[in-house]
Design an enzyme around this catalytic site. Structure first.
Site, PDB file in Angstrom:
ATOM      1  N   GLY A  53       0.819  -1.284   0.073  1.00 60.99           N
ATOM      2  CA  GLY A  53      -0.008  -0.022   0.120  1.00 60.99           C
ATOM      3  C   GLY A  53       1.039   1.121  -0.073  1.00 60.99           C
ATOM      4  N   SER A  54       0.179   2.511  -0.533  1.00 61.87           N
ATOM      5  CA  SER A  54       0.949   3.621  -0.519  1.00 61.87           C
ATOM      6  C   SER A  54       0.868   4.078   0.726  1.00 61.87           C
ATOM      7  CB  SER A  54       0.445   4.600  -1.576  1.00 61.87           C
ATOM      8  OG  SER A  54       0.805   3.800  -2.741  1.00 61.87           O
ATOM      9  N   GLY A  55       1.503   5.371   1.188  1.00 58.78           N
ATOM     10  CA  GLY A  55       1.497   5.904   2.345  1.00 58.78           C
ATOM     11  C   GLY A  55       2.634   5.854   2.966  1.00 58.78           C
ATOM     12  N   HIS A  56       3.713   5.030   2.512  1.00 62.01           N
ATOM     13  CA  HIS A  56       5.037   4.667   3.305  1.00 62.01           C
ATOM     14  C   HIS A  56       6.217   5.380   2.540  1.00 62.01           C
ATOM     15  CE1 HIS A  56       2.636   1.990   5.556  1.00 62.01           C
ATOM     16  NE2 HIS A  56       2.488   1.244   4.520  1.00 62.01           N
ATOM     17  N   LYS A 104       6.031  -7.795   2.353  1.00 63.19           N
ATOM     18  CA  LYS A 104       5.890  -7.583   3.889  1.00 63.19           C
ATOM     19  C   LYS A 104       4.696  -8.255   4.560  1.00 63.19           C
ATOM     20  CE  LYS A 104       5.248  -3.106   3.828  1.00 63.19           C
ATOM     21  NZ  LYS A 104       4.951  -3.206   2.102  1.00 63.19           N
ATOM     22  N   ASP A 109      -1.365  -8.303   1.379  1.00 60.54           N
ATOM     23  CA  ASP A 109       0.072  -8.418   0.760  1.00 60.54           C
ATOM     24  C   ASP A 109       0.414  -9.770   0.429  1.00 60.54           C
ATOM     25  OD1 ASP A 109      -0.152  -5.557   0.673  1.00 60.54           O
ATOM     26  OD2 ASP A 109       1.819  -5.464   1.785  1.00 60.54           O
ATOM     27  N   HIS A 218       0.574   0.844   9.904  1.00 59.61           N
ATOM     28  CA  HIS A 218      -0.535   1.505   9.192  1.00 59.61           C
ATOM     29  C   HIS A 218      -1.543   2.025  10.592  1.00 59.61           C
ATOM     30  CE1 HIS A 218       0.468  -1.742   6.743  1.00 59.61           C
ATOM     31  NE2 HIS A 218       0.275  -0.867   6.024  1.00 59.61           N
TER      32      HIS A 218
END
Length: 330
Positions: A53-56, A104, A109, A218
């Site tokens: 996921g994005s945001g990292h 991860k 995922d 998260h």
């Protein structure tokens, strides 16, 4: 919510357009997808593919380039990319020597990357996977069966990317990876939560004078919440927890990686590693590698994580210091 964005629904697409515009000399994007792939080709060498996921940011697209990832698959914010996009990344990255997926340990995922692996193998692609679960804070968290995969994943990218560039086979690289994940451990602390743009409010609440040990990237719960402490006290807590896991001995060789979670300035990160260094010196460990910076973030979360890698193989140190050409690892 104060963010420099347009429509929250378009955050991923607009971010990736901006990323590829700035880094067009290194990477391209497969149109209509979250797949970022490197322009540099290494025919006959193993491709390393990761994502999530994005945001990292800068994970994982920032590590696409010569010496690290061949491609990264970017899902929506805090959401796993879909199997069809992962398959496209596999095909685009493959240089006829096979593809290793670095995943991860989050349920979405793992499921989607494994499904993509199966689909690619049906088309005669040679694909292996490696699951990273370096977070020692908690087991069986909100989105995870077992331990979470966090900042230590980047060290896996770095070492296995160098091994690929050296020309090792897919089987050899996966074997190194399996040994690596047993020797990389991470623990973090949060001072404030992250706000997902489409949600518009923080994922959890911390009072102004509170912090939480072990929060996930998260916003998953950690293992203890208490009044905010000094950098020195936080370092002591995290090093103590890591010592319990490693059970190290005087003279053991380690690498140290301090990772900012998004809203923690480098000033504070350097103060923190200064405290960590003093504690590790007291333990009489040999520190052969150090890295500080915001590499695996949680949008705008304030806090940081501490990763230690036991360098049981001298080659790992060489790989960690091997030069790369990416936008984020310098």
């Amino acid at each position: 919510m104060k963010k420099i964005i347009n429509d929250p629904k378009n955050v991923l697409d607009e971010m990736l357009n901006g990323f590829t515009y700035v880094n067009g000399q290194l990477v391209k994007r497969i149109d209509g997808t979250g797949v970022i792939y490197r322009i540099f080709e290494e025919n006959g060498k193993v491709a390393i593919v990761s994502g999530g996921g994005s945001g990292h940011e800068p994970s994982h697209a920032g590590f696409v380039g010569q010496g690290m990832l061949s491609a990264a698959v970017c899902g929506e914010v805090f959401t796993s990319p879909t199997p069809d996009q992962i398959v496209q990344a596999i095909y685009k990255a493959d240089q006829d020597a096979g593809v290793l997926l670095i995943i991860k340990n989050y349920s979405g995922d793992v499921m989607n990357f494994e499904m993509a692996q199966e689909l690619a193998e049906l088309n005669d692609s040679k694909v292996e996977k490696l699951i990273v679960d370096d977070d020692i804070a908690v087991e069986n968290s909100t989105y995870t069966a077992g331990k979470r995969g966090v900042a230590g994943t980047i060290l896996v990218h770095k070492i296995l990317g160098a091994a690929s560039e050296e020309g090792l086979s897919l089987e050899e690289i996966k074997k190194i990876g399996e040994q690596l994940v047993q020797n990389i451990k991470t623990i973090g602390v949060a001072l404030s939560p992250a706000t997902v743009p489409e949600v518009g409010k923080p994922g959890f609440q911390l009072e102004d004078d509170e912090m939480e040990y072990g929060v996930g990237i998260h916003g998953e719960p950690g293992y203890r919440r208490e009044k905010i402490k000094s950098s020195q006290d936080i370092a002591k807590e995290l090093v103590t927890q890591l010592k319990k896991e490693f059970n190290w001995q005087k003279g053991d060789h380690y690498g140290v990686f301090v990772n900012g979670l998004g809203a923690t300035p480098l000033m504070e990160q350097y103060i923190f590693i200064n405290n960590v260094q003093k504690l590790l010196d007291e333990e009489e460990l040999e520190i052969n590698f150090m890295k500080v910076g915001s590499f695996m973030t949680s949008i705008d979360m304030a806090g940081l994580s501490l990763t230690l890698i036991q360098l049981v193989d001298k080659k790992w140190t060489t790989y960690l210091k091997h030069p790369v050409v990416t936008s984020a690892w310098v």
